[in-house]
Design an enzyme around this catalytic site. Sequence first.
Site, mmCIF file in Angstrom:
data_model
loop_
_atom_site.group_PDB
_atom_site.id
_atom_site.type_symbol
_atom_site.label_atom_id
_atom_site.label_comp_id
_atom_site.label_asym_id
_atom_site.label_seq_id
_atom_site.Cartn_x
_atom_site.Cartn_y
_atom_site.Cartn_z
ATOM 1 N N LYS A 80 0.990 -1.101 -0.030
ATOM 2 C CA LYS A 80 -0.046 -0.033 -0.141
ATOM 3 C C LYS A 80 0.824 1.105 0.100
ATOM 4 O O LYS A 80 1.904 1.157 0.626
ATOM 5 C CB LYS A 80 -0.975 -0.186 1.127
ATOM 6 C CG LYS A 80 -1.904 1.118 1.504
ATOM 7 C CD LYS A 80 -2.802 0.810 2.540
ATOM 8 C CE LYS A 80 -3.947 1.575 2.540
ATOM 9 N NZ LYS A 80 -4.744 1.176 3.761
ATOM 10 N N SER A 131 -9.885 1.209 2.902
ATOM 11 C CA SER A 131 -9.064 2.228 2.055
ATOM 12 C C SER A 131 -8.152 1.230 1.129
ATOM 13 O O SER A 131 -7.319 2.095 0.333
ATOM 14 C CB SER A 131 -8.470 3.169 2.861
ATOM 15 O OG SER A 131 -7.468 2.524 3.845
ATOM 16 N N SER A 169 -9.978 -1.354 7.099
ATOM 17 C CA SER A 169 -9.325 -1.168 5.452
ATOM 18 C C SER A 169 -8.629 -2.132 5.014
ATOM 19 O O SER A 169 -8.421 -2.012 3.796
ATOM 20 C CB SER A 169 -8.582 -0.056 5.713
ATOM 21 O OG SER A 169 -9.082 1.260 5.792
#
Lengths: 500, 532
Positions: free
Chosen positions: B96, B171, B195
């Site tokens: 990420k 997310s 997330s």
Amino acid sequence: MSDTARTTPSTAADAVLERYEAVIGIEIHCQLRTNSKMFCGCSTAYDGAAPNTHNCPVCLGLPGALPVINRQAVEYVIATGLAISAQIPERTQWERKNYFYPDLPKGYQISQYAIPLAANGLLPIETSAGPFVVEITRAHLEEDTAKLVHGEGSGADRTTLVDFNRSGAPLMEVVTEPTIRTGEQARRYAEELQLLLRAIGVSDADMERGQMRVEANVSLRPRGTEPFGTRVEVKNMNSFRSVERAIAYEIERQGHALDNGEPLVMETRGWDDGRQLTYRMRAKETSDDYRYFPEPDLPPLRVDAGWVAAVRASLPELPSARRARYVALGLGSYDAAVITADPTMLTAFDAISAAESAPAKEVANFVTGAHAKALKAGDANAAGTAGASTPAGIAVLLGAIASGTVTRQVGRELLDRHIADGTQAADLLADAGPSPISDDAALLGHIEAVIAANPRAVADYQAGKPVAGFLTGQVMKATGGAADAARVTTLVRERLDREG
Amino acid sequence: MSPMTPDAADALTELHAHDMAGALRAGIVSARELAAAHLARTHRTDQGLHAWLSIDDERALAEADAADARLSAARAAGPDALAALHPMHGVPVALKDLVSIRGGQATAGSRILEGYIAPYDAHITERLRAAGAVILGKTNMDEFAMGSSTEHSAYGPTANPWDLGRVPGGSSGGSAAAVAAFQTPVSIGTDTGGSIRQPASMCGVTGMRPTYGRVSRYGIVAFASSLDQVGPFGRDARDAAALLHAVAGRDERDSTSAPIAVPDDLISLPAGDDEAAGWLRGKRFGIPAEYFPAGMDAGVDARIREAIAALEAAGAVVEPVSLPHTEYALAAYYIVAPAEASSNLARYDGVRFGHSIRGGSDYLSNYLATRGGGFGPEVKRRIMLGTYALSAGYYDAFYLKALKVRTLIKRDFDLLWEQGFDALVAPTAPSVAFKFGAKTADPVEMYLADACTLPVNMAGLPGITTPCGLSDGLPVGLQFIGAPWSEAALFRAARAYEGVTAGAEWRSMRPHDLAALEDPAVPTPAERAARH
């Protein structure tokens, strides 16, 4: 305000203090003597280094960086707390103090808010008006900011550079209750705290180098009233003298304003040492909202009793205890304070006294006088004394002086030689020849002979001419120097005065 | 080894990481071939997916070559040396874009970090390098991990490979979509309120949020420090578990990382379905009533109840339980997380790095211009919420109250662990993947997408999601929630559920729009989103 008033601020302040009571609280920030910074491993030896050379992601506040508590810094604050008889909590924590400024890389300072590492301490001080006890609210541990270097120009053309070397250095903030009443008390408190911090080795506390930063909150209220007046914060006091003067100036300025019905405003003022006055830095119209909340990157820290006990056990003798011990040894309180305040003097004094060969007062006079002078020429040796001397050797020579085995004058020469080449005290005393004539009767015999041989001088003396020194010299010559010149002078004067 | 045909190379991207591990040790495939195959597929298919914010072929291939060199050396040294290599050795991984890689970008999906190059490695980056994993690049995300759809990325949204007109969740939407679309076998995400689990659920992959303190946060761009945890995505439990094993463990630089040993169970989950399913016998699962609210998708509700029935049929004991403070979790979370975020994001001031607007008349005007232009609307909303909650006069009513609620939420869970439950079973998300724009107009609607996940974050617990079928053709995730440090048991539970459902028809289904991604003319997610 007249210029004359400005030149004697303390006198003027004293006049104000007849009508008003000053309410003074002191905040002192001290850089701690740790090897590394408060929350990262960066070295604190950045003095004189090129800008931004002592940094890592943590003290630059880079994304993803996290703090780790410096255990040594915590111990230093615990040590300070113990030295001021403060309470140490069983558990402490850090908070974030949020505000924006370019010298604060994370946009918050990691500080302590709810549970300081030390609370409710005391520091007794001596002032010209007698002893006073400063009440200390708290001592807590936080991180220092970076340093801003402002360039030329103004507005959008002005460049400001940031040096992050200092960013994240450990800082201890010591805050007093608002119970200080005079500039002198404030100065003496700052001096005593510096002495204490140096004695326990937690801070170099050099004001000029910014290692100790003193800020004062000053307000006045009419004598006999309770409510606090409008408070002014004074910064930029870079010496003990400026602390006392700036506060005296503020007392005078505020008293003058109150007398004339002029309004005082909450503000931060700076001390201008050149002009000897305070000036407005910024108004404090609203109180800042720092949005303190517990630092989620640091779990609460348990301070167990064993840790505190270990720190307590490692504390050296504190200045107050040292002064008391010196007085008990026979020193006057002035000498005790002078020696305690000077690390080289106290080291030499303790080393020489330890030999137990000379009275403490004799040692004190030597340490604050001839020895201090000798040390100006070079550093102390490993034993803490000057040149090639040994504490025991000095002690023996001082003992010989005190007991009259050698005259003070000869003794001083022997001490000089001992310091210069390290000749053993016993050898020096053996070479110094016979013991001085300490028997007044024997001296009087010599004096009678000299007076008989110098009738002219006796006549001059009676005519008011300064000839006692000449006659003393003649007596010293007759004894081959083996007499105490001071005693001979006294005896010669007595004899001559009887003559008249 | 002879060069592979394009088809054969592409087939490598269909492998599980645990299959790659075997093939690498056997010398059937090289780390470079694996890296090259995944890079090729990613370059070929990411236009319509936009799962990635940066792909570093050069670095990835260099790391793959280094992994191959270590493999050769180990092979020469003997079986013990080969066995000592981590299961992630030579396996491609995506991070990420809030994980620091020395010399690489870390935008956290924000304009304000545009141009920032991290000068250091995150702890997990170091750990991945030590394990021999090959980092392909960085994945898309909601700005500063604030969002549940990846639509709040400053660099445009990511699509869901099951339906390119839908969001992948968030997310960590890029990390979830990239694994689902076979661009990488495994990936790293972070889970502050769901997330990892919520996008894993919506993309039909496995994702775990570990216990708070299991993985170091050093080098991870912070959203909410007391809630953030790094965790893995994989196409099955074994792959995700091996990745967690590689990155977990105490790190002196993160004072909140726990000095608790990482169980080797994570790299020895049973390969056989029957053996895996056998673990369920006698296990006791609680079904929290509060996680099945009236408004949840009927299809999701049905899949979860079928999954619970399957667990029961396999010998697990299932009991209804209650977590009475669940209803306050969302409100408390939206005090605590924004409060910490408002402080964590104060460092983005344009003074030292990233987006910077200068030339104002004073500091304040530069700050306002930099932050006003650098942060997106959702981030600004949360900074304002958090600043407000911490302000003098409001602190006690909001932040302190939220901390008390947090304690009560944690106690709800603790009481169940004291009763001996092995895990709780619940839906991961109340709905399947929604269409672009469906929830962007109403922040609270978006926040509700995390209703089943964020209580776990508030309590600091581990949670895992594993696919449990489809609803309206879109994946549904089954969530197991465990006591602190029970990650190994949660992976065993997920692996057991895989074993129980090994023969299910939905297990053989692949994301519907994989073929569409191969079309060079496929619209970008931003273009699709603009149509909504």
